[in-house]
Design an enzyme around this catalytic site. Structure first.
Site, PDB file in Angstrom:
ATOM      1  N   GLN A 171      -4.004 -61.270  23.181  1.00 53.21           N
ATOM      2  CA  GLN A 171      -2.172 -60.683  22.574  1.00 53.21           C
ATOM      3  C   GLN A 171      -1.380 -61.809  23.918  1.00 53.21           C
ATOM      4  OE1 GLN A 171      -2.248 -56.561  21.685  1.00 53.21           O
ATOM      5  NE2 GLN A 171      -4.009 -56.959  20.638  1.00 53.21           N
ATOM      6  N   ASP A 317     -12.651 -53.735  22.312  1.00 49.49           N
ATOM      7  CA  ASP A 317     -12.828 -53.277  20.697  1.00 49.49           C
ATOM      8  C   ASP A 317     -13.749 -52.385  20.528  1.00 49.49           C
ATOM      9  OD1 ASP A 317     -10.584 -54.052  20.698  1.00 49.49           O
ATOM     10  OD2 ASP A 317      -9.919 -55.667  19.345  1.00 49.49           O
ATOM     11  N   LYS A 344      -5.258 -48.742  24.195  1.00 51.55           N
ATOM     12  CA  LYS A 344      -4.821 -49.323  23.243  1.00 51.55           C
ATOM     13  C   LYS A 344      -4.935 -48.213  21.921  1.00 51.55           C
ATOM     14  CE  LYS A 344      -7.664 -52.705  24.262  1.00 51.55           C
ATOM     15  NZ  LYS A 344      -6.630 -54.006  23.989  1.00 51.55           N
ATOM     16  N   ARG A 348      -7.833 -44.584  24.578  1.00 48.91           N
ATOM     17  CA  ARG A 348      -9.377 -44.849  24.176  1.00 48.91           C
ATOM     18  C   ARG A 348     -10.800 -43.693  24.838  1.00 48.91           C
ATOM     19  NH1 ARG A 348     -10.020 -50.032  20.500  1.00 48.91           N
ATOM     20  NH2 ARG A 348      -8.681 -49.797  18.487  1.00 48.91           N
ATOM     21  N   ARG A 390     -11.205 -47.301  15.283  1.00 53.17           N
ATOM     22  CA  ARG A 390     -12.008 -47.867  15.830  1.00 53.17           C
ATOM     23  C   ARG A 390     -13.272 -46.309  15.837  1.00 53.17           C
ATOM     24  NH1 ARG A 390     -12.719 -52.527  15.019  1.00 53.17           N
ATOM     25  NH2 ARG A 390     -11.098 -53.504  15.349  1.00 53.17           N
TER      26      ARG A 390
END
Ligand code: S3P
Length: 432
Positions: A171, A317, A344, A348, A390
């Site tokens: 990104q 991811d 994220k 996570r 996710r």
């Protein structure tokens, strides 16, 4: 209203599936299709919420985008300088990719724009793109000195720059490359390990003057981008849930068709194979400059491994679902160098540590990773997705293999990246 789902354990997963299009490539197809001259036809577009946020943002800047069926688009490009000032704030929803890439793209326009997002996105760090863009001459203001959205961007003229990114982030890299389109001269970005290179591939596909070298990439500004046909492969990050589910559920065999296996994204395959997973790549092809294969998954006995270094950005991811594989593997899995997981859609590391522990797994959180000791079977219980797509789907994979049902709170977020997830799962579940 928060949606709850109760997942029953299954006896096996069997059949043939196709997962929806790649989220990262779908974002970029809209962005470059809009900046190109002429028509861009996109096949395999992901109509998840994140990508629809990008689509609506470009419509708000005057781009005509025709949706044909569920997954095809026709974008009438307006050329590099053809976007119009949006007459309202642009809502990026939950999508970090939309916000960070657009910050770069908007910095060099001749108009003013404001980007905002949902409660999760408004907590995520933006200085990583705002800082280097300001060094290029961008005029951007945001909460906490530009760290947090909403971000207000007054388009301005940008200077050539070389930026050594401290994080391997596609990104960050992509935001600077998109800003670099508006620079008279060259923009170079270096990164500590290669992050996903979809921007580089698609910019080249549309005719930009771009050179990659070991450790970085250089783009020359003011190209004339030409509208192209783009065929988007299935998202390996979505396929990952079915890969892990097929491997850890005894008696399973799944064929996942048409999955993108770009080496900067295929760390999940390397990791699962190193754990002893039987994954076979069949019928490899290369449409639109992105490699694709069918993946055959057969249930396997997994063993714990150590994961770190250059593998981390290649599977960034997939760590929520890798932690589920590790919880069902023999021995201990150690994940290091993955501090990025803390910023994220949610933290996570914290989320998977707390939720897998509720299902009886042995998980220790590290500042930059996790230590997971495998067990034979997880137990049922009540868990939450923390609003992160996710995390939700990883917990479903765990639930398919628990002794009793698992109730998962906040499951509507799967729409962010995987519309149709629940129905697809039903087509392969075998109940005894
Ligand atoms: C993405 C880059 C990655 C990834 C995200 C999508 C992209 O983020 O986690 O889901 O499309 O460029 P970072 O660049 O923050 O690593």
């Amino acid at each position: 209203m928060t949606e709850y789902r109760t997942i029953e354990p299954v006896s096996a997963l069997r059949g043939e599936i196709t997962v929806p299009g790649d989220k990262s490539i779908s974002h970029r197809s809209i962005m470059l299709g809009s900046l190109a001259e002429g028509t861009t036809r996109v096949e395999g577009f992901l109509t998840g919420e994140d990508n629809l946020a990008t689509l609506q943002a470009f419509e708000a800047m005057g781009v005509s985008i025709r949706r044909i069926g569920e997954t095809s688009l026709e974008i009438e490009g307006r050329g590099l300088n053809g976007l119009e000032e949006p007459n309202n704030v642009i809502d990026c929803g939950n999508s970090g990719t939309t916000m960070r890439l657009m910050t770069g793209l908007l910095a060099g326009q001749s108009f003013f724009s404001v980007l905002t997002g949902d409660q999760y996105l408004r907590r995520r760090p933006m200085k990583r793109v705002v800082g280097p863009l300001m060094q290029m001459g961008a005029r951007i203001a945001g909460r906490h000195g530009g760290e947090l959205a909403p971000l207000a961007i007054q388009g301005s003229s940008l200077q050539p720059a070389t930026y050594n990114s401290p994080v391997a982030s596609a990104q960050v890299k992509s935001a600077l490359l998109l800003a670099g389109l508006y620079v008279d001269g060259e923009t170079t970005v270096r990164e500590p390990h290669l992050s996903r290179d979809h921007s580089e591939r698609m910019l080249s596909w549309f005719g930009a003057d771009l050179r990659t070298f070991d450790g970085g990439v250089t783009i020359t500004g003011r190209p004339r981008l030409q509208g192209k046909d783009v065929t988007i492969p299935g998202d390996i990050s979505s396929a990952a849930f079915f890969m892990v589910a097929g491997l850890i559920t005894p008696g399973s065999e799944l064929l996942i068709r048409n999955v993108g296996i770009n080496p900067s994204r295929s760390g999940i395959i390397d990791i699962l194979q190193a754990m002893g997973g039987q994954l076979e790549l069949l019928d490899q092809k290369n449409p639109s400059g992105e490699p694709v294969a069918d993946i055959l998954v057969k249930s396997s006995v997994l063993k714990g491994i150590d994961i770190g270094g250059e593998l981390v950005p290649r599977a960034i991811d997939e760590f929520p679902v890798i932690s589920v594989a590790a919880a069902m593997a023999e021995g201990t899995t150690t994940i290091r160098d993955a501090r990025e997981l803390r910023v994220k859609e949610t933290d996570r590391i914290a989320a998977m540590t707390s939720e897998l522990s509720k299902l009886g797994a042995s998980v220790e959180a590290l500042e930059d990773g996790m230590i997971i000791t495998g067990c034979e079977q997880l137990q049922g219980g009540q868990v939450t997705s923390h609003g992160d797509h996710r995390i939700a789907m990883s917990l479903v994979v765990a639930a398919l293999n628990s002794t009793t049902p698992v109730t998962i709170d906040d499951t509507e977020c799967t729409e962010t990246s995987f519309p149709g997830f629940w129905n697809l799962l039903k087509t392969v579940e075998q109940k005894s």
